[in-house]
Design a protein around this motif. Structure first.
Motif, PDB file in Angstrom:
ATOM      1  N   SER A  55       0.675  -1.016   0.490  1.00  0.00           N
ATOM      2  CA  SER A  55       0.298   0.562  -0.050  1.00  0.00           C
ATOM      3  C   SER A  55       1.034   1.042   0.239  1.00  0.00           C
ATOM      4  CB  SER A  55      -0.484  -0.462   1.040  1.00  0.00           C
ATOM      5  OG  SER A  55      -1.811  -1.004   0.664  1.00  0.00           O
ATOM      6  N   ARG A  56       2.290   1.287   0.497  1.00  0.00           N
ATOM      7  CA  ARG A  56       2.352   2.763   0.900  1.00  0.00           C
ATOM      8  C   ARG A  56       3.148   2.703  -0.276  1.00  0.00           C
ATOM      9  NH1 ARG A  56       3.905   0.756   6.563  1.00  0.00           N
ATOM     10  NH2 ARG A  56       5.874  -0.734   4.782  1.00  0.00           N
ATOM     11  N   PHE A  57       3.717   1.410  -0.760  1.00  0.00           N
ATOM     12  CA  PHE A  57       4.454   1.984  -2.714  1.00  0.00           C
ATOM     13  C   PHE A  57       3.825   2.166  -3.567  1.00  0.00           C
ATOM     14  CE2 PHE A  57       7.940  -1.257  -0.784  1.00  0.00           C
ATOM     15  CZ  PHE A  57       8.591  -0.693  -1.957  1.00  0.00           C
ATOM     16  N   ALA A  58       2.442   1.680  -3.440  1.00  0.00           N
ATOM     17  CA  ALA A  58       0.884   2.182  -4.678  1.00  0.00           C
ATOM     18  C   ALA A  58       0.834   3.351  -3.944  1.00  0.00           C
ATOM     19  CB  ALA A  58      -0.158   0.905  -4.158  1.00  0.00           C
ATOM     20  N   ALA A  59       0.682   3.537  -3.323  1.00  0.00           N
ATOM     21  CA  ALA A  59      -0.110   5.153  -2.671  1.00  0.00           C
ATOM     22  C   ALA A  59       1.146   6.174  -3.342  1.00  0.00           C
ATOM     23  CB  ALA A  59       0.052   5.503  -1.139  1.00  0.00           C
ATOM     24  N   LEU A  73       3.129   6.002  -6.231  1.00  0.00           N
ATOM     25  CA  LEU A  73       2.660   6.454  -7.347  1.00  0.00           C
ATOM     26  C   LEU A  73       1.764   6.944  -7.754  1.00  0.00           C
ATOM     27  CD1 LEU A  73       3.074   2.132  -8.330  1.00  0.00           C
ATOM     28  CD2 LEU A  73       5.086   4.639  -8.318  1.00  0.00           C
ATOM     29  N   PRO A  74       2.352   7.566  -9.041  1.00  0.00           N
ATOM     30  CA  PRO A  74       1.368   9.302  -9.780  1.00  0.00           C
ATOM     31  C   PRO A  74      -0.448   8.806 -10.397  1.00  0.00           C
ATOM     32  CG  PRO A  74       3.656   8.515 -10.924  1.00  0.00           C
ATOM     33  CD  PRO A  74       2.884   7.213  -9.627  1.00  0.00           C
ATOM     34  N   GLN A  75      -0.252   7.520 -10.327  1.00  0.00           N
ATOM     35  CA  GLN A  75      -1.771   7.174 -10.727  1.00  0.00           C
ATOM     36  C   GLN A  75      -2.479   7.266  -9.093  1.00  0.00           C
ATOM     37  OE1 GLN A  75      -2.600   3.564 -13.215  1.00  0.00           O
ATOM     38  NE2 GLN A  75      -4.177   3.897 -12.946  1.00  0.00           N
ATOM     39  N   ALA A  76      -1.528   7.079  -8.175  1.00  0.00           N
ATOM     40  CA  ALA A  76      -2.559   7.209  -6.786  1.00  0.00           C
ATOM     41  C   ALA A  76      -2.942   8.359  -6.678  1.00  0.00           C
ATOM     42  CB  ALA A  76      -1.852   6.465  -5.767  1.00  0.00           C
ATOM     43  N   GLN A  77      -2.350   9.459  -6.819  1.00  0.00           N
ATOM     44  CA  GLN A  77      -2.971  10.924  -6.389  1.00  0.00           C
ATOM     45  C   GLN A  77      -4.230  11.438  -7.310  1.00  0.00           C
ATOM     46  OE1 GLN A  77      -0.702  11.612  -3.725  1.00  0.00           O
ATOM     47  NE2 GLN A  77       0.910   9.890  -5.197  1.00  0.00           N
TER      48      GLN A  77
END
Length: 231
Positions: free
Chosen positions: A221-225, A227-231
């Motif tokens: 979850s920390r890695f995914a958050a 990344l650009p798409q998570a913003q």
């Protein structure tokens, strides 16, 4: 446990990493065999000093595959005093194979109506060491006066009256290290090696890291958050 054995055990923890192998309810890894595999993996792959394990069955499973000291606890419930809340819970944890029994050492009422001293004394009669999980410096000082062997900052942020923050409670670590004569362990919201080092520099005897090492969902979850798409 003799005084000499206790001293050797505590000395072996000093300046080192303790890994907490736990999985929350509903997590696919919530099974003794999975926690045993996680413990064996970290024990084989890193210079780990001890393993912290939750639940009697998990403690037994981990004890069967690693020779490192175990810090055992039993979470019973989800509110109030639920970390090894009674002497009966502590006895079960000790008998499952833990050399150190972690207990809630806050000032809140205990579910069996007994005092914290009663539980501390019960663990010592079993020949095990007591780790006091606290949320404030005052709780740590009070626990030290009762004769606990270690104090951990585990519950900082988990009581309504303790400091609420996203990172480790370095101020609590420093205050406890200054005010008590027993080892102080840093535990709670340690996400990076740099934060672990900060905890040591603040006065911690050792650091306990859990989710940042043994919780794949939290790590992903920390890695995914980030990344650009998570913003």
């Amino acid at each position: 446990m003799s005084a000499e054995h206790a001293r050797q055990l505590l000395d072996a923890l000093r300046g080192r990493l303790i890994v907490s192998c736990q999985a929350p309810p509903g997590d696919p890894l919530r099974a003794p065999e999975h926690m045993a595999a996680a413990a064996a993996s970290v024990a084989a792959g890193a210079p780990v000093a001890a393993i912290r394990v939750q639940g009697v069955e998990d403690i037994r499973a981990v004890r069967a595959v690693v020779t490192l000291p175990l810090i055992g606890l039993w979470k019973d419930g989800a509110e109030g005093v639920y970390i090894t809340p009674t002497a009966a819970h502590a006895r079960a944890v000790a008998e499952a194979g833990a050399e150190i029994v972690a207990i809630d050492a806050t000032g809140r009422p205990r579910p069996d109506g007994r005092t914290l001293r009663d539980t501390v004394d019960a663990v010592h009669r079993l020949g095990r060491l007591v780790m006091a999980d606290v949320s404030t410096a005052e709780e740590g000082v009070a626990a030290a006066a009762l004769g606990v062997d270690l104090i951990s900052t585990t519950l900082s942020g988990y009581t309504p009256y303790s400091r609420q923050q996203s990172g480790p409670d370095l101020a609590l670590i420093a205050e406890l290290a200054d005010r008590v004569d027993v080892p102080v362990l840093a535990e709670g919201r340690l996400h990076t090696p740099e934060e672990a080092r900060e905890a040591m520099d603040s006065g911690a005897w050792a650091v306990v890291v859990g989710g940042a090492i043994t919780a794949p969902a939290a790590i992903a979850s920390r890695f995914a958050a980030a990344l650009p798409q998570a913003q």
